[in-house]
Every structure is written in structure tokens, then in C-alpha cells.
Motif scaffolding. Structure first.
Motif, short mmCIF file in Angstrom:
data_model
loop_
_atom_site.label_atom_id
_atom_site.label_comp_id
_atom_site.label_asym_id
_atom_site.label_seq_id
_atom_site.Cartn_x
_atom_site.Cartn_y
_atom_site.Cartn_z
N UNK A 1 0.83 -1.20 0.00
CA UNK A 1 0.00 0.00 0.00
C UNK A 1 0.86 1.25 0.00
N UNK A 2 1.94 1.22 0.76
CA UNK A 2 2.80 2.41 0.87
C UNK A 2 3.66 2.63 -0.37
N UNK A 3 4.16 1.54 -0.96
CA UNK A 3 5.15 1.65 -2.05
C UNK A 3 4.63 1.22 -3.40
N UNK A 4 3.55 0.43 -3.42
CA UNK A 4 3.09 -0.18 -4.66
C UNK A 4 3.54 -1.63 -4.72
N UNK A 5 2.72 -2.46 -5.31
CA UNK A 5 3.03 -3.90 -5.36
C UNK A 5 4.29 -4.18 -6.15
N UNK A 6 4.36 -3.65 -7.37
CA UNK A 6 5.51 -3.94 -8.23
C UNK A 6 6.81 -3.41 -7.64
N UNK A 7 6.73 -2.31 -6.89
CA UNK A 7 7.94 -1.68 -6.39
C UNK A 7 8.49 -2.35 -5.12
N UNK A 8 7.68 -3.16 -4.47
CA UNK A 8 8.09 -3.79 -3.21
C UNK A 8 8.74 -5.14 -3.47
N UNK A 9 9.87 -5.40 -2.82
CA UNK A 9 10.59 -6.65 -3.03
C UNK A 9 10.33 -7.64 -1.89
N UNK A 10 10.58 -8.90 -2.19
CA UNK A 10 10.47 -9.94 -1.16
C UNK A 10 11.48 -9.68 -0.04
N UNK A 11 12.65 -9.19 -0.40
CA UNK A 11 13.67 -8.89 0.62
C UNK A 11 13.18 -7.83 1.59
N UNK A 12 12.49 -6.83 1.10
CA UNK A 12 11.96 -5.78 1.97
C UNK A 12 10.90 -6.33 2.91
N UNK A 13 10.07 -7.21 2.38
CA UNK A 13 9.03 -7.83 3.21
C UNK A 13 9.66 -8.69 4.29
N UNK A 14 10.65 -9.48 3.92
CA UNK A 14 11.34 -10.34 4.88
C UNK A 14 11.99 -9.51 5.98
N UNK A 15 12.61 -8.41 5.59
CA UNK A 15 13.27 -7.55 6.58
C UNK A 15 12.25 -6.93 7.53
N UNK A 16 11.11 -6.51 6.99
CA UNK A 16 10.09 -5.89 7.84
C UNK A 16 9.50 -6.89 8.83
N UNK A 17 9.34 -8.14 8.37
CA UNK A 17 8.78 -9.18 9.23
C UNK A 17 9.84 -9.87 10.09
N UNK A 18 11.10 -9.54 9.85
CA UNK A 18 12.23 -10.13 10.57
C UNK A 18 12.28 -11.65 10.40
N UNK A 19 12.15 -12.05 9.15
CA UNK A 19 12.29 -13.47 8.80
C UNK A 19 13.19 -13.56 7.57
N UNK A 20 13.61 -14.76 7.25
CA UNK A 20 14.44 -14.96 6.06
C UNK A 20 13.58 -14.88 4.80
N UNK A 21 14.21 -14.53 3.67
CA UNK A 21 13.48 -14.49 2.40
C UNK A 21 12.85 -15.84 2.10
N UNK A 22 13.57 -16.92 2.41
CA UNK A 22 13.06 -18.26 2.13
C UNK A 22 11.81 -18.54 2.96
N UNK A 23 11.76 -17.99 4.16
CA UNK A 23 10.55 -18.17 4.98
C UNK A 23 9.35 -17.53 4.30
#
Length: 217
Positions: A35-57
Motif C-alpha cells: 500500500x505504501x510503495x506499490x506492489x511492483x515496487x516492493x521486493x520480497x527482501x523488503x518484506x522479509x526484513x520488515x517481518x524479521x524473517x528470512x526471504x526463504x521463509x
């Protein structure tokens, strides 16, 4: 052979609860970023960092990026088929689906299309999510066709259940889009619900001549 030692592994119920908590945490952070950045602009790495989990998780819980935004898709796909399977004695498929839509619209349920303006805008602004939503409507229609085949005892190659599902699915798809449209126009859920329930009465009414008694039990 048992030794009487206590296992350090958490009980199955607790493990499942923790998995669900992790899944929801990832989904919540992903939605916030989309919502803040746009779907296409957001990476899996950013999501993992925000949730404090590994990308593979993240990818273990959500194999496709679209799944992070549309995480109730299984319930959405099954919704119309389940309504037909659970219809009341003597109730036609049309009557059951009409009743279920009115209930969902009155309660402003997400499965009917109620999502809030931020989420609706996120979908509308993303070609990937818009395309995936069309796919989900197609999958929901196919599941409905299977349910109608089962309900009527039709042969697997009988086109009638597929045609009926296409008609019923088109009404639901149109009403879903209408709810999204009114949401983006800034209307609140109460006003949208009042509008679409009146419009749904007209839309479902168009199918009465052909489907009023179809799949009645």
C-alpha cells in the motif's frame, strides 16, 4: 523404545498456531508495504526484513508474490461452490447464491469485494494483481461449474453446468467490480452495501427466467 524423556518439540497444536502467526505477520507487513510503495515496487527482501524473517521463509509461506496480497484466495475460489453444496433443501443454486451474496454484502465481507480504499487502490494500480484477480474469478467460476455438475448429476462433458456457472459467475464478478468502483469513489461500506444490494436484486433477477429452478434439491 521409549526412554521416558520429555520431548523438547512443541505440541502439534502450538506449532500450527505459531505457523499461522508467522504467516499472518508476513502478510500484514507485505500489505503495509504494498500500500505504501506499490506492489511492483516492493521486493520480497523488503518484506522479509520488515517481518524479521528470512526471504526463504516468506517464499515458503507464499510461493508467489501475488499470494502475499491476496492471501484469502482459497476461500474466495471456493465460496460460490460451497454455497451451492450447502444450499437449503428445495433451494435452487440461483436462490442460494443470491441469498449468500446479500448476506455477504450486508456484512461488508471481503469475499464480496469489500476491501477498503487503500487496498482497492493497491489492486487497481497493479497490473499484476489485477490480472491475478481475474484469474481468481475464473477459478471460482470453474469450481462453481464442478459444484453444479455434482449437484445436478450431469455428465462431466455436459456444457449446461459450465454455462450456468458462467452466467452466475458473471453476476458475481460484476458486483465485485462495482463494490471496488464505489470504494475507490470514496463511499463508505454502509452506502456501498445499500447500493449493491439493490443492484444485485436486478442483476440476479435477469437470471430468473433461465435458472430459477436449476439445481433445486
Amino acid at each position: 523404545m521409549t526412554t521416558g524423556a520429555t520431548s523438547s518439540a512443541p505440541p502439534a497444536g502450538l506449532r500450527e498456531s505459531k505457523k499461522q502467526e508467522t504467516r499472518q505477520l508476513i502478510s500484514d507487513h507485505a500489505t503495509r508495504l504494498f500500500i505504501a510503495q506499490g506492489f511492483e515496487q516492493t521486493t520480497i527482501a523488503e518484506i522479509a526484513a520488515a517481518a524479521r524473517v528470512a526471504k526463504k521463509t516468506v517464499t515458503n509461506y507464499f510461493p508467489r508474490k501475488e499470494d502475499l496480497a491476496l492471501d484469502h484466495q482459497d476461500a474466495f475460489i471456493a465460496s460460490l461452490a460451497r454455497t451451492v453444496a450447502d444450499r437449503q433443501a428445495g433451494e435452487s443454486a440461483l436462490a442460494a447464491l443470491r441469498r449468500a451474496f446479500f448476506d455477504a454484502a450486508t456484512a461488508a465481507q471481503p469475499v464480496a469485494g469489500f476491501s477498503g480504499p487503500d487496498f482497492a487502490r493497491m489492486i487497481a494500480d497493479s497490473p499484476t494483481l489485477s490480472a491475478r484477480l481475474r484469474d481468481l474469478h475464473d477459478l471460482r467460476e470453474a469450481a462453481l461449474a464442478d459444484a453444479l455438475t455434482e449437484a445436478t448429476g450431469a455428465a462431466r462433458d455436459d456444457i449446461t453446468p459450465r454455462a450456468a456457472a458462467a452466467l452466475l459467475g458473471a453476476v458475481h464478478r460484476t458486483l465485485f467490480q462495482r463494490i471496488q468502483e464505489l470504494t475507490l469513489a470514496g463511499q463508505d461500506n454502509a452506502r456501498i452495501s445499500a447500493t449493491v444490494t439493490a443492484e444485485a436484486d436486478s442483476a440476479f433477477g435477469l437470471l430468473e427466467p433461465s435458472l430459477a429452478g436449476y439445481a433445486a434439491t
